[in-house]
Write a protein that holds these residues in place. Structure first.
Motif, PDB file in Angstrom:
ATOM      1  N   HIS A 116      -8.520  -1.198   9.548  1.00 19.67           N
ATOM      2  CA  HIS A 116      -7.728  -2.259   8.875  1.00 19.67           C
ATOM      3  C   HIS A 116      -8.375  -3.296   8.648  1.00 19.67           C
ATOM      4  O   HIS A 116      -9.074  -3.942   9.482  1.00 19.67           O
ATOM      5  N   ARG A 117      -8.440  -3.607   7.215  1.00 15.25           N
ATOM      6  CA  ARG A 117      -8.840  -5.147   6.992  1.00 15.25           C
ATOM      7  C   ARG A 117      -8.103  -5.697   5.860  1.00 15.25           C
ATOM      8  O   ARG A 117      -7.488  -4.541   4.960  1.00 15.25           O
ATOM      9  N   GLN A 118      -7.586  -6.788   5.619  1.00 17.70           N
ATOM     10  CA  GLN A 118      -6.471  -7.335   4.856  1.00 17.70           C
ATOM     11  C   GLN A 118      -7.026  -7.158   3.341  1.00 17.70           C
ATOM     12  O   GLN A 118      -8.195  -7.378   3.236  1.00 17.70           O
ATOM     13  N   GLY A 119      -6.171  -6.510   2.591  1.00 18.26           N
ATOM     14  CA  GLY A 119      -6.387  -6.282   1.134  1.00 18.26           C
ATOM     15  C   GLY A 119      -7.027  -4.925   0.861  1.00 18.26           C
ATOM     16  O   GLY A 119      -7.284  -4.474  -0.062  1.00 18.26           O
ATOM     17  N   LEU A 120      -7.511  -4.144   1.976  1.00 16.99           N
ATOM     18  CA  LEU A 120      -7.903  -2.878   1.942  1.00 16.99           C
ATOM     19  C   LEU A 120      -6.932  -2.108   2.108  1.00 16.99           C
ATOM     20  O   LEU A 120      -5.913  -2.042   2.998  1.00 16.99           O
ATOM     21  N   ASN A 121      -6.803  -0.936   1.088  1.00 15.10           N
ATOM     22  CA  ASN A 121      -5.607   0.228   1.219  1.00 15.10           C
ATOM     23  C   ASN A 121      -6.093   1.290   1.979  1.00 15.10           C
ATOM     24  O   ASN A 121      -6.565   2.201   1.463  1.00 15.10           O
ATOM     25  N   GLN A 159      -0.613  -4.613   2.495  1.00 16.50           N
ATOM     26  CA  GLN A 159      -1.968  -4.640   2.461  1.00 16.50           C
ATOM     27  C   GLN A 159      -2.503  -6.355   3.225  1.00 16.50           C
ATOM     28  O   GLN A 159      -3.710  -5.939   3.744  1.00 16.50           O
ATOM     29  N   SER A 168       2.995   0.610   3.176  1.00 10.38           N
ATOM     30  CA  SER A 168       2.427  -0.401   4.198  1.00 10.38           C
ATOM     31  C   SER A 168       2.218  -1.644   3.431  1.00 10.38           C
ATOM     32  O   SER A 168       2.220  -1.784   2.144  1.00 10.38           O
ATOM     33  N   SER A 226       0.943  -1.194   0.005  1.00  8.05           N
ATOM     34  CA  SER A 226      -0.145   0.003   0.030  1.00  8.05           C
ATOM     35  C   SER A 226       1.026   1.203   0.108  1.00  8.05           C
ATOM     36  O   SER A 226       1.827   1.462   0.765  1.00  8.05           O
ATOM     37  N   LEU A 227       0.720   2.102  -0.904  1.00 13.99           N
ATOM     38  CA  LEU A 227       1.491   3.214  -1.096  1.00 13.99           C
ATOM     39  C   LEU A 227       0.826   4.487  -1.124  1.00 13.99           C
ATOM     40  O   LEU A 227      -0.495   4.642  -1.436  1.00 13.99           O
ATOM     41  N   TYR A 262      -2.174   4.836  -3.509  1.00 18.44           N
ATOM     42  CA  TYR A 262      -2.536   3.512  -4.745  1.00 18.44           C
ATOM     43  C   TYR A 262      -3.357   2.734  -4.165  1.00 18.44           C
ATOM     44  O   TYR A 262      -3.209   1.972  -3.136  1.00 18.44           O
ATOM     45  N   ARG A 290      -5.700   3.900  12.161  1.00 17.70           N
ATOM     46  CA  ARG A 290      -6.299   3.339  10.813  1.00 17.70           C
ATOM     47  C   ARG A 290      -7.274   2.411  11.054  1.00 17.70           C
ATOM     48  O   ARG A 290      -7.124   1.456  11.919  1.00 17.70           O
TER      49      ARG A 290
END
Lengths: 115, 115
Positions: free
Chosen positions: B96-101, A96, A94, A32-33, A50, B94
């Motif tokens: 946070h969920r895996q796969g979410l940016n 993802q 970071s 994650s950028l 991104y 933040r």
């Protein structure tokens, strides 16, 4: 492990000319950028992020960044600098797909705008 | 709007004192972070917490500890303040969920001076 390198500590451009702030990242997984901006004596503001939906990301105030996986880069650009763009810019990485993912900042690039 | 609130904008403490920096977020975010910001070094991660009672060391944890007893609150503790801990301290949170940016949201910072 993840890391981010901002290649220039200070960039100076003339008003109305293009801006390029360079960032390279390292990440074991899908990164994650982000780019954040900090104006003098102000808080951090998200410029863009991104999302993996598109490699060219548009942000606020006319800024863009292009994700290039082959070059592990996420450079920030703007076609025409404005005096109000003078600030410090941070590239951020970071991961993802990690539940305990750190957010790692670069050391920052100070952007100065000459009249 | 997400709000991340740091308890003090400015603090002056004496060497050897125990110092508590408090951070509260109002958006039920899982992740919370503590950074210090020094000129030329960007933001360096001290500790982060990915859930209640869960914590991970960042890049510069020495001389610091943290506490997260409730989801909305993340405390940074300087057990025995030293002059080299004089800095700007920034808290972030933040979703946070895996796969979410997802991006981090920052507080306004606490400028700590140790004399």
């Amino acid at each position: 492990a993840q890391s981010v390198t901002q290649l220039d500590s200070h960039v100076s451009v003339s008003e109305g000319t293009p801006v390029l702030l360079r960032c390279n990242y390292s990440s074991s997984y899908s990164p994650s950028l982000f780019w954040y901006v900090q104006h003098p004596n102000k808080g951090l503001q998200l410029l863009l992020k991104y999302t993996s939906a598109a490699t060219l990301v548009k942000g606020i105030n006319g800024f863009e960044a292009e994700f290039k996986k082959s070059e592990t880069s996420f450079h920030l650009t703007k076609p025409s600098a404005h005096m109000s763009d003078a600030a410090e810019y941070f590239c951020v990485v970071s991961e993802q797909y990690s539940s305990a993912s750190k957010i790692i900042f670069g050391s920052g690039t100070r952007l100065s705008i000459r009249p | 709007d997400v709000k991340v609130t740091q308890s003090s904008r400015y603090l002056v403490k004496r060497t050897g004192e125990k110092v508590f920096l408090e951070c509260v977020q109002d958006m039920d975010h899982e992740n919370m972070f503590w950074y210090r910001q020094d000129p030329g070094l960007g933001l360096r991660l001290i500790y982060f917490s990915y859930d209640v009672k869960m914590k991970e060391k960042g890049d510069i944890p020495e001389g610091y500890s943290v506490s997260r007893e409730k989801k909305e609150r993340f405390s940074l503790i300087l057990e025995s303040a030293s002059t080299n801990q004089t800095s700007m301290y920034l808290c972030a949170s933040r979703f946070h969920r895996q796969g979410l940016n997802t991006e981090a949201f920052f507080g306004q910072g606490t400028r700590l001076t140790v004399v």
